[in-house]
Design a protein around this motif. Structure first.
Motif, PDB file in Angstrom:
ATOM      1  N   ARG A 133     -17.419  -7.922  73.342  1.00 35.89           N
ATOM      2  CA  ARG A 133     -16.869  -8.022  71.980  1.00 35.89           C
ATOM      3  C   ARG A 133     -15.926  -6.860  71.702  1.00 35.89           C
ATOM      4  N   SER A 134     -16.300  -5.675  72.167  1.00 38.84           N
ATOM      5  CA  SER A 134     -15.419  -4.524  72.012  1.00 38.84           C
ATOM      6  C   SER A 134     -14.104  -4.737  72.756  1.00 38.84           C
TER       7      SER A 134
ATOM      8  N   GLU B 122     -15.748   0.409  64.621  1.00 42.81           N
ATOM      9  CA  GLU B 122     -16.532  -0.574  63.887  1.00 42.81           C
ATOM     10  C   GLU B 122     -16.930  -1.784  64.727  1.00 42.81           C
ATOM     11  N   CYS B 123     -16.581  -1.783  65.992  1.00 41.17           N
ATOM     12  CA  CYS B 123     -17.132  -2.751  66.948  1.00 41.17           C
ATOM     13  C   CYS B 123     -17.994  -1.970  67.932  1.00 41.17           C
ATOM     14  N   GLU B 124     -19.304  -2.007  67.735  1.00 47.07           N
ATOM     15  CA  GLU B 124     -20.213  -1.203  68.549  1.00 47.07           C
ATOM     16  C   GLU B 124     -20.215  -1.690  69.999  1.00 47.07           C
ATOM     17  N   SER B 125     -20.332  -0.740  70.925  1.00 50.72           N
ATOM     18  CA  SER B 125     -20.182  -1.090  72.343  1.00 50.72           C
ATOM     19  C   SER B 125     -21.055  -0.234  73.249  1.00 50.72           C
TER      20      SER B 125
ATOM     21  N   ALA C 288     -22.032  -6.849  73.958  1.00 48.26           N
ATOM     22  CA  ALA C 288     -21.395  -5.953  72.999  1.00 48.26           C
ATOM     23  C   ALA C 288     -20.113  -5.360  73.576  1.00 48.26           C
TER      24      ALA C 288
ATOM     25  N   ARG D 131     -10.982   0.611  63.571  1.00 46.60           N
ATOM     26  CA  ARG D 131     -11.217  -0.731  64.120  1.00 46.60           C
ATOM     27  C   ARG D 131     -12.030  -0.663  65.412  1.00 46.60           C
TER      28      ARG D 131
ATOM     29  N   VAL E 204     -11.669  -6.608  70.723  1.00 41.98           N
ATOM     30  CA  VAL E 204     -10.984  -5.799  69.717  1.00 41.98           C
ATOM     31  C   VAL E 204      -9.909  -4.930  70.371  1.00 41.98           C
TER      32      VAL E 204
END
Length: 379
Positions: free
Chosen positions: A39-40, A26-29, A36, A23, A43
């Motif tokens: 968004r990470s 799969e959230c690029e940072s 970005a 998980r 998660v």
């Protein structure tokens, strides 16, 4: 599990750890993309809240998002990780998360989303979290400029800090070199290289001399390295360059060595008459000196044996981490407690699945013991 174990009845599982790593990966940072990283952070917050039962503080500094969980009024043990990576958006499509033959791959799998997952699961496994603080920063890969003050403020007064950075061959990182970074800028004067070069002041020539002079500040005897890295100069092939820039990377085991090089670079003057030199930058991270980790190494040796980690060695490395900051303010610090694998910042980045659970259990044990300690950790 021994009777004295601090873990809950339901301990972390390998499958749950792998799912959390997936998980996070799969959230690029990429560190350079604040949106970005935000968004990470969403998660990480979602995963961490589910595991820990409480939402973190969300701390945004100059656009960069960091997360902090605090249990209790005072921090006795700080667990430190970062959720940014060096990989640009789109890397995941080319290097997707995968597990094959016990090896996890994907951008950030080794540095350091696996360690972040381990940290969250380790604390989730504790019955008593009093005195435990977790800090997850978002700009470590670019030097932690926007998180350094937060790291130092959070760590101040703690008994110890545990850093979930990755480890090659499983070794704990008991010492790290300090880092200083500089930009040397030479200001010259442009002129036509064919018609009247004598009217110019050649910034490139000055910079070439300065690059050589900088390397002479290295000291192999103490392990201090002074490395000119990137150089830029000039505008066109037929113009005497009016400006030249040089980046210099400095690494040393002691603060006194960093200060020696810093003082020397600031006394430099341009070797070309009429050219002017300016020096920007300075000491970025103080060293994590071995004395700051010795007691924690002994604790890890004792606590690691029941998890099959009794033979792990402690090493000194040239790379730096946010653990340099905690050690730099006098907090005993042990690093390299995260993933085992390799390929940091490289196409073959990977982490070994078999190492996840025992090292997560060890991290939980260390956290539990230190969280019951008042004052600086000594033994």
């Amino acid at each position: 599990m021994s009777p004295s174990s601090p873990l809950r009845t339901v301990a972390p599982t390998e499958a749950a750890l792998v799912d959390t790593v997936r998980r996070l990966i799969e959230c690029e940072s990429p560190s350079s993309d604040d949106e970005a990283v935000a968004r990470s952070a969403d998660v990480v917050e979602e995963v961490g809240t589910a595991l820990l039962g409480v939402a973190p503080e969300r701390i945004v500094v100059e656009g960069c998002t960091h997360l902090r969980w605090r249990f209790g009024a005072a921090t006795r043990v700080l667990l430190l990780a970062h959720h940014d990576t060096v990989w640009p958006i789109g890397t995941l499509a080319r290097l997707p998360f995968s597990v094959q033959d016990g090896v996890m791959r994907g951008p950030g799998s080794f540095d350091m989303k696996t360690g972040l997952a381990m940290m969250l699961h380790a604390v989730a496994a504790l019955d008593d979290r009093e005195g435990v603080t977790l800090l997850v920063t978002g700009d470590e890969e670019t030097g932690s400029r926007r998180s350094r003050a937060l790291i130092e403020e959070t760590a101040r007064g703690a008994s110890a800090a545990l850093v979930a950075e990755a480890s090659e061959q499983g070794a704990w990182k008991a010492a790290r070199k300090g880092v200083a970074m500089y930009e040397l800028i030479v200001h010259g004067r442009a002129a036509h290289a064919g018609l009247e070069p004598e009217r110019g002041v050649n910034a490139t020539v000055a910079l070439a001399h300065l690059a050589l002079a900088a390397t002479e500040l290295s000291d192999p005897g103490t392990g201090t390295t002074v490395t000119p890295t990137r150089a830029d100069a000039g505008t066109t092939g037929n113009t005497v360059p009016a400006e030249a820039r040089l980046l210099v990377d400095v690494r040393a085991w002691t603060l006194s060595e960093l200060e020696r090089v810093d003082a020397a670079l600031r006394t430099y003057m341009s070797p070309v008459p009429e050219a002017r030199l300016t020096v920007h930058g300075g000491i970025n991270r103080p060293p994590l000196e071995r004395a700051m980790s010795e007691g924690l190494v002994r604790l890890a040796e004792r606590r690691g044996a029941p998890h099959g980690l009794g033979g792990v060695v402690a090493v000194a490395v040239g790379g730096a981490s946010d653990g340099n900051f905690t050690a730099g303010i006098g907090v005993p610090t042990l690093d390299g407690l995260g993933a085992v694998g390799g390929g940091a910042h490289a196409e073959d980045e990977h982490a070994l699945v078999a190492e996840l659970l025992p090292r997560t259990l060890l991290l939980a044990d260390l956290t539990a013991e230190i969280s019951r300690t008042d004052g600086t950790w000594q033994s």
